[in-house]
Design a protein around this motif. Structure first.
Motif, PDB file in Angstrom:
ATOM      1  N   CYS A   1       0.438  -9.069   8.307  1.00  0.00           N
ATOM      2  CA  CYS A   1      -0.875  -8.884   7.679  1.00  0.00           C
ATOM      3  C   CYS A   1      -1.936  -9.745   8.353  1.00  0.00           C
ATOM      4  O   CYS A   1      -3.074  -9.301   8.553  1.00  0.00           O
ATOM      5  CB  CYS A   1      -0.790  -9.204   6.190  1.00  0.00           C
ATOM      6  SG  CYS A   1       0.163  -8.005   5.229  1.00  0.00           S
TER       7      CYS A   1
ATOM      8  N   MET B   1      -4.480   2.071   9.735  1.00  0.00           N
ATOM      9  CA  MET B   1      -3.772   1.742   8.499  1.00  0.00           C
ATOM     10  C   MET B   1      -2.454   2.514   8.394  1.00  0.00           C
ATOM     11  O   MET B   1      -1.463   2.002   7.861  1.00  0.00           O
ATOM     12  CB  MET B   1      -4.667   2.050   7.298  1.00  0.00           C
ATOM     13  CG  MET B   1      -4.091   1.599   5.973  1.00  0.00           C
ATOM     14  SD  MET B   1      -3.780  -0.188   5.886  1.00  0.00           S
ATOM     15  CE  MET B   1      -5.444  -0.814   5.765  1.00  0.00           C
TER      16      MET B   1
ATOM     17  N   ALA C   1       1.057   0.823   7.808  1.00  0.00           N
ATOM     18  CA  ALA C   1       1.929   1.233   6.700  1.00  0.00           C
ATOM     19  C   ALA C   1       3.319   1.605   7.203  1.00  0.00           C
ATOM     20  O   ALA C   1       4.328   1.341   6.532  1.00  0.00           O
ATOM     21  CB  ALA C   1       1.300   2.406   5.945  1.00  0.00           C
TER      22      ALA C   1
ATOM     23  N   ALA D   1      -0.504  -7.662   1.116  1.00  0.00           N
ATOM     24  CA  ALA D   1      -1.288  -6.647   1.828  1.00  0.00           C
ATOM     25  C   ALA D   1      -2.566  -6.297   1.071  1.00  0.00           C
ATOM     26  O   ALA D   1      -3.633  -6.117   1.677  1.00  0.00           O
ATOM     27  CB  ALA D   1      -0.439  -5.394   2.045  1.00  0.00           C
ATOM     28  N   LYS D   2      -2.495  -6.205  -0.265  1.00  0.00           N
ATOM     29  CA  LYS D   2      -3.692  -5.902  -1.061  1.00  0.00           C
ATOM     30  C   LYS D   2      -4.735  -7.002  -0.932  1.00  0.00           C
ATOM     31  O   LYS D   2      -5.938  -6.726  -0.836  1.00  0.00           O
ATOM     32  CB  LYS D   2      -3.296  -5.715  -2.529  1.00  0.00           C
ATOM     33  CG  LYS D   2      -2.613  -4.391  -2.839  1.00  0.00           C
ATOM     34  CD  LYS D   2      -2.348  -4.279  -4.335  1.00  0.00           C
ATOM     35  CE  LYS D   2      -1.694  -2.952  -4.677  1.00  0.00           C
ATOM     36  NZ  LYS D   2      -1.410  -2.831  -6.133  1.00  0.00           N
TER      37      LYS D   2
ATOM     38  N   CYS E   1      -6.524  -6.572   2.232  1.00  0.00           N
ATOM     39  CA  CYS E   1      -7.427  -5.416   2.166  1.00  0.00           C
ATOM     40  C   CYS E   1      -8.731  -5.788   1.471  1.00  0.00           C
ATOM     41  O   CYS E   1      -9.811  -5.323   1.851  1.00  0.00           O
ATOM     42  CB  CYS E   1      -6.761  -4.254   1.431  1.00  0.00           C
ATOM     43  SG  CYS E   1      -5.737  -3.209   2.478  1.00  0.00           S
TER      44      CYS E   1
ATOM     45  N   THR F   1      -8.152  -0.362   0.410  1.00  0.00           N
ATOM     46  CA  THR F   1      -7.092  -0.565  -0.585  1.00  0.00           C
ATOM     47  C   THR F   1      -6.510   0.758  -1.040  1.00  0.00           C
ATOM     48  O   THR F   1      -5.281   0.923  -1.132  1.00  0.00           O
ATOM     49  CB  THR F   1      -7.641  -1.345  -1.792  1.00  0.00           C
ATOM     50  OG1 THR F   1      -8.215  -2.564  -1.331  1.00  0.00           O
ATOM     51  CG2 THR F   1      -6.531  -1.653  -2.781  1.00  0.00           C
TER      52      THR F   1
ATOM     53  N   LEU G   1      -4.287   2.248   1.653  1.00  0.00           N
ATOM     54  CA  LEU G   1      -2.989   1.570   1.708  1.00  0.00           C
ATOM     55  C   LEU G   1      -2.093   2.012   0.558  1.00  0.00           C
ATOM     56  O   LEU G   1      -0.901   2.293   0.755  1.00  0.00           O
ATOM     57  CB  LEU G   1      -3.205   0.058   1.675  1.00  0.00           C
ATOM     58  CG  LEU G   1      -1.946  -0.807   1.634  1.00  0.00           C
ATOM     59  CD1 LEU G   1      -1.138  -0.642   2.913  1.00  0.00           C
ATOM     60  CD2 LEU G   1      -2.296  -2.273   1.413  1.00  0.00           C
ATOM     61  N   GLN G   2      -2.651   2.072  -0.647  1.00  0.00           N
ATOM     62  CA  GLN G   2      -1.851   2.471  -1.806  1.00  0.00           C
ATOM     63  C   GLN G   2      -1.345   3.905  -1.676  1.00  0.00           C
ATOM     64  O   GLN G   2      -0.201   4.195  -2.022  1.00  0.00           O
ATOM     65  CB  GLN G   2      -2.679   2.312  -3.080  1.00  0.00           C
ATOM     66  CG  GLN G   2      -2.949   0.860  -3.461  1.00  0.00           C
ATOM     67  CD  GLN G   2      -3.821   0.743  -4.689  1.00  0.00           C
ATOM     68  OE1 GLN G   2      -4.549   1.668  -5.047  1.00  0.00           O
ATOM     69  NE2 GLN G   2      -3.782  -0.404  -5.345  1.00  0.00           N
TER      70      GLN G   2
END
Length: 689
Positions: A421, A457, A461, A485-486, A489, A500, A503-504
């Motif tokens: 990260c 991203m 991921a 990671a969040k 972001c 975010t 990523l989610q």
């Protein structure tokens, strides 16, 4: 009328307002489930619309193919017809010349310059006829005074490996050399495609000695290019070398003569004026005087550009180009100006190629985004912002990919994810800041950066999932890695870039699978402990162990756990209930770290399934147990579940998510309705057990 049809009619209203529609939908929806159902209906409508569109395209696809074929055939026939007409025109002109040969001889005696001029016109017609076979060279025929000298087929070889590259056709004109590539499967008159054009004054022709099978070759050199061509035999090679050399000398002599005659062109003061001449604005002399190309810096501009490119002085080269652009602004486009611009355009292409090479991923990626600033800024000044943006992002993509691949996988997974990260998001943040600095004046490039960020991203991921989810780590480790990671972001939001949600969405399937897998593990462990349940008080043997358990419960939010402890090291709860509580609260905390709207029901359903396993076991034990003391102890454990554990889970869920979990509240109410739980004394204390 189906719901999909109603939704479609609602969305195609001319004055449809998306914001008002979403606002009204949110106000009248009940929690997340209704929104998910409505989202599915919209997705179904989108799929149905896409399917209908695809059917319409397939319906007319055959007609499109047939039409394209017919157009291709017609185009080929038109080219053939044009070629035939050109040949007929040439034949008719030849016949006319033969019939009028006597008049031409007399005219030639009176005007000696007529015959060379006519010969030049014939050569120009021949050039026009040949270049009709070359695709993409209409502008070449517009230059006045240009005619064909020699042409023929050649084979191009690679200068380093000496391997055959392609078959070409070369057209030598009085001022330039045109290279066209062969089109093998092309119908019609067009047989070649324009590839490159070289001015004779900038070329160096070098003979290549025969070496084994490599025979009949010569080099055409122009910095920084070097191309090798092979003729059909030694005779044709000699013709090419002789004619190229002779044409270059003729052009050099012609240029020198024009340069010497240029000062004599204006009318001298001693020349007698025509008294009958009407005073009119002399357009041509005014234009020539307005564009003075005899300045020393303009005459030396092409050579200065070559020097700047060779010395990698990109700023100096662009400064010269800007100076010329300002000087020629609002000036008439005369023939000398066109010729000067043609020479300058060749240098611009060389400069662009060098700058593109500077930004290529094959170059060293050290130095970060700032290392690309010099080349990017000069490309933008040359008016090629789009190319600069594309090359900059490709360069940074390669840099980020290389940096992530060079990370060594050592130690714990969480340690590796922290490093990953740090490297990835730091590179992304630096790239974003450099992009904002370089392309601040071109807002159209920002969409490309957003697309590139999503692509980067996806790469992140993939590496994240491979290390975290594929290695079957515990849910606690998974949750902590996702939380790291969040947090990174969220730092990007400082520059207005929020990834975010991206990523989610990329990790959604893996997070869902991790929650469901760990839920199944807890259920199996709880069932196994339930099968060995003896309903006895828990003895921790040492005060230190008891204090440690109290601290764990306190950190989990069970502030009243002291009332369930007895004297010495006893806990007035069974080992099964205590172990179940630890796992349930740990599952809740890890699930909340992974929480996103799409995982709402996954987390809630998982909590309910785990709780039901313990509730059913307590209910069954209360109904089956006959001993009063044990029954009282079981009720005490049931009271702990009802009054302490469930309220804590409900409060913690609402505190983090911001919404109450209706399903958990309903489960609590249903538990109170169970016959075995109705006799549970809420005010049971440790002294009663």
């Amino acid at each position: 009328m189906t719901e999909t049809s109603k939704l479609a009619r609602q969305l195609i209203v001319p004055n449809f307002d998306p914001q008002e529609y979403v606002k009204a939908l949110s106000q009248h929806s009940d929690a997340d489930r209704d929104l998910q159902e409505h989202r599915q209906r919209i997705q179904n409508l989108a799929d149905e619309t896409a399917l209908n569109l695809k059917k319409n395209v397939y319906k007319n696809y055959h007609q499109f193919i047939e039409t394209a074929k017919e157009i291709s055939y017609l185009e080929s026939e038109m080219y053939q017809l044009s070629h035939i007409l050109t040949e007929q025109k040439t034949i008719m002109e030849s016949i006319t010349q033969l019939l009028l040969s006597t008049d031409k001889e007399e005219a030639a005696k009176e005007k000696p310059t007529a015959f060379p001029k006519e010969t030049e016109e014939v050569k120009q017609r021949t050039l026009t006829t040949l270049l009709e076979k070359v695709e993409g060279c209409k502008d070449i025929m517009e230059t006045p005074g240009r005619y064909l000298v020699y042409n023929g087929d050649l084979v191009e070889y690679d200068a380093e490996t000496m391997s055959q590259i392609q078959r070409v056709h070369a057209f030598l004109m009085n001022d330039c050399l045109l290279i066209a590539t062969w089109l093998p499967n092309r119908r019609g008159a067009v047989r070649y495609r324009y590839h490159s054009l070289y001015q004779l004054g900038d070329l160096a022709i070098i003979n290549v000695k025969d070496n084994g099978p490599m025979k009949d070759m010569f080099k055409v050199m122009k910095y920084p290019d070097c191309r090798i061509f092979q003729a059909e035999n030694i005779k044709i090679k000699k013709e090419w070398l002789d004619i190229l050399d002779e044409t270059k000398k003729s052009k050099a002599a012609s240029d020198k003569l024009k340069k010497e005659e240029r000062p004599m062109s204006p009318k001298t003061p001693d020349s007698p004026a025509n008294p009958f001449e009407v005073d009119e604005p002399a357009e041509s002399p005014t234009q020539e005087e307005a564009v003075n190309l005899s300045l020393e810096w303009i005459q030396e501009l092409p050579e200065d550009l070559d020097v700047c490119i060779a010395q990698r002085d990109f700023e100096g080269a662009v400064d010269l180009l800007d100076k010329l652009k300002v000087y020629l602004k609002d000036k008439p486009t005369t023939l000398p100006v066109k010729q000067l611009r043609a020479k300058v355009e060749e240098r611009v292409k060389q400069l662009t190629d060098v700058l593109v090479f500077e930004l290529s991923p094959d170059r060293s990626l050290r130095g970060g985004p700032r290392a690309t600033r010099r080349a990017v800024c000069q490309l933008i000044r040359l008016g090629q912002s789009t190319k600069a943006c594309e090359l900059f992002l490709k360069n940074r993509e390669a840099a980020v990919h290389t940096a992530t691949r060079q990370l060594r996988i050592e130690g714990s997974t969480l340690l590796y994810i922290n490093k990953l990260c740090n490297v990835f998001f730091t590179s992304l943040l630096d790239t974003a800041r450099e992009f904002e600095r370089d392309f601040a004046a071109d807002s159209g490039c920002y969409s490309s950066f957003v697309v590139w960020s999503r692509s980067a991203m996806k790469m992140f991921a993939g590496a994240f999932s491979k290390q975290v989810f594929d290695s079957k780590e515990s849910l606690s480790t998974v949750a902590e890695c996702v939380a790291v990671a969040k947090r990174h972001c969220e730092k990007l939001s400082e520059i207005g870039l929020d990834l975010t949600f991206t990523l989610q969405s990329l990790l959604f399937k893996d997070m869902k699978a991790a929650l469901q897998s760990y839920k199944d593990i807890i259920i199996e462990a709880t069932k196994h402990r339930n099968s060995e349940e003896m309903w006895r008080q828990m003895n921790l043997m040492t005060p230190q162990a008891l204090q440690k358990l109290k601290d764990e419960m306190m950190s989990s939010g069970i502030s009243n756990f002291s009332q369930y402890t007895g004297q010495d090291c006893w806990v007035n709860l069974s080992y099964t209930i205590v172990a179940f509580t630890k796992q349930l609260l740990s599952f809740l905390e890890d699930g909340l770290k992974l929480y996103m709207a799409e995982l709402h029901m996954v987390l809630v359903d998982g909590l309910i399934e785990i709780i039901l396993v313990a509730v059913q076991h307590v209910d069954y034990s209360l109904r089956c147990e006959q001993e009063p003391e044990k029954k009282k102890f079981i009720r005490h454990n049931a009271s702990f579940l009802l009054e302490t554990i469930l309220p804590r889970i409900e409060h913690r869920f609402e505190e983090t998510v911001g919404l109450p979990a209706k399903q958990l509240l309903e489960l609590h109410k249903e538990m109170l309705k169970l016959p075995s739980f109705q006799n549970v004394n809420p005010s049971s204390t440790t002294s009663d057990v």
